[in-house]
Write a protein that holds these residues in place. Structure first.
Motif, PDB file in Angstrom:
ATOM      1  N   GLY A  28       0.746  -1.134  -0.180  1.00 23.72           N
ATOM      2  CA  GLY A  28       0.203  -0.115  -0.106  1.00 23.72           C
ATOM      3  C   GLY A  28       0.793   1.256   0.033  1.00 23.72           C
ATOM      4  O   GLY A  28       0.469   2.302   0.012  1.00 23.72           O
ATOM      5  N   ARG A  29       2.434   0.958   0.097  1.00 24.47           N
ATOM      6  CA  ARG A  29       3.030   2.267   0.266  1.00 24.47           C
ATOM      7  C   ARG A  29       4.195   1.934  -0.656  1.00 24.47           C
ATOM      8  O   ARG A  29       5.474   2.487  -0.402  1.00 24.47           O
ATOM      9  CB  ARG A  29       3.623   2.448   1.522  1.00 24.47           C
ATOM     10  N   LEU A  30       3.985   1.152  -1.811  1.00 20.14           N
ATOM     11  CA  LEU A  30       5.165   0.861  -2.698  1.00 20.14           C
ATOM     12  C   LEU A  30       5.175   1.862  -3.749  1.00 20.14           C
ATOM     13  O   LEU A  30       4.000   2.450  -4.106  1.00 20.14           O
ATOM     14  CB  LEU A  30       4.631  -0.647  -3.185  1.00 20.14           C
ATOM     15  N   PRO A  31       6.095   2.313  -4.651  1.00 18.48           N
ATOM     16  CA  PRO A  31       6.189   2.900  -5.663  1.00 18.48           C
ATOM     17  C   PRO A  31       5.038   2.253  -6.703  1.00 18.48           C
ATOM     18  O   PRO A  31       4.877   1.381  -6.862  1.00 18.48           O
ATOM     19  CB  PRO A  31       7.675   2.819  -6.320  1.00 18.48           C
ATOM     20  N   GLY A  32       4.221   3.361  -7.189  1.00 23.67           N
ATOM     21  CA  GLY A  32       3.007   2.990  -8.238  1.00 23.67           C
ATOM     22  C   GLY A  32       1.747   2.863  -7.564  1.00 23.67           C
ATOM     23  O   GLY A  32       0.871   2.584  -7.938  1.00 23.67           O
ATOM     24  N   ASP A  33       1.762   2.765  -6.032  1.00 23.93           N
ATOM     25  CA  ASP A  33       0.665   2.916  -5.314  1.00 23.93           C
ATOM     26  C   ASP A  33       0.127   4.287  -5.230  1.00 23.93           C
ATOM     27  O   ASP A  33       0.967   5.303  -4.829  1.00 23.93           O
ATOM     28  CB  ASP A  33       0.601   2.381  -4.049  1.00 23.93           C
ATOM     29  N   LEU A  34      -1.111   4.752  -5.536  1.00 23.84           N
ATOM     30  CA  LEU A  34      -1.554   5.776  -5.817  1.00 23.84           C
ATOM     31  C   LEU A  34      -2.313   6.317  -4.489  1.00 23.84           C
ATOM     32  O   LEU A  34      -2.860   5.740  -3.907  1.00 23.84           O
ATOM     33  CB  LEU A  34      -2.492   6.063  -6.838  1.00 23.84           C
ATOM     34  N   LEU A  47      -2.063  -0.037  -6.762  1.00 22.82           N
ATOM     35  CA  LEU A  47      -1.964  -0.738  -8.132  1.00 22.82           C
ATOM     36  C   LEU A  47      -0.616  -1.572  -7.970  1.00 22.82           C
ATOM     37  O   LEU A  47      -0.907  -2.985  -8.302  1.00 22.82           O
ATOM     38  CB  LEU A  47      -1.530   0.192  -9.426  1.00 22.82           C
ATOM     39  N   THR A  48       0.558  -1.243  -7.591  1.00 23.38           N
ATOM     40  CA  THR A  48       1.726  -2.209  -7.505  1.00 23.38           C
ATOM     41  C   THR A  48       1.395  -3.165  -6.491  1.00 23.38           C
ATOM     42  O   THR A  48       1.765  -4.313  -6.766  1.00 23.38           O
ATOM     43  CB  THR A  48       2.870  -1.262  -7.212  1.00 23.38           C
ATOM     44  N   LEU A  52       1.604  -7.387  -7.278  1.00 19.62           N
ATOM     45  CA  LEU A  52       2.487  -8.025  -6.577  1.00 19.62           C
ATOM     46  C   LEU A  52       1.784  -9.388  -5.806  1.00 19.62           C
ATOM     47  O   LEU A  52       2.026 -10.400  -5.598  1.00 19.62           O
ATOM     48  CB  LEU A  52       3.320  -7.665  -5.483  1.00 19.62           C
ATOM     49  N   LEU A  53       0.710  -9.035  -4.953  1.00 20.09           N
ATOM     50  CA  LEU A  53      -0.118 -10.075  -4.227  1.00 20.09           C
ATOM     51  C   LEU A  53      -0.613 -11.024  -5.425  1.00 20.09           C
ATOM     52  O   LEU A  53      -0.834 -12.306  -5.263  1.00 20.09           O
ATOM     53  CB  LEU A  53      -1.246  -9.271  -3.563  1.00 20.09           C
TER      54      LEU A  53
END
Length: 64
Positions: A28-34, A47-48, A52-53
């Motif tokens: 939820g705090r990865l690059p690509g998560d808006l 999104l990211t 991954l999940l």
């Protein structure tokens, strides 16, 4: 039809139950998560983390 409703309901319950634990791991705090604020509310579009999940679940399903 009822079986799918139950499966979707249980999946949503599981996701909502695991969300705090996954956030502690960084999902939820990865690059690509808006994240943005709109109309006084904080909105998240992970999104990211979702990709991954999904990959993790598909790998588990493939090898089990």
């Amino acid at each position: 039809m009822i079986r799918w409703f139950v499966v979707v309901f249980l999946a949503l319950m599981l996701i909502s139950w695991l969300t705090p634990a996954l956030q502690k791991l960084g999902f939820g705090r990865l690059p690509g998560d808006l994240r943005f604020r709109l109309f006084g509310r904080d909105w998240q579009v992970p999104l990211t983390s979702t990709i991954l999940l999904s990959l993790l679940c598909s790998l588990i399903a493939k090898y089990l």
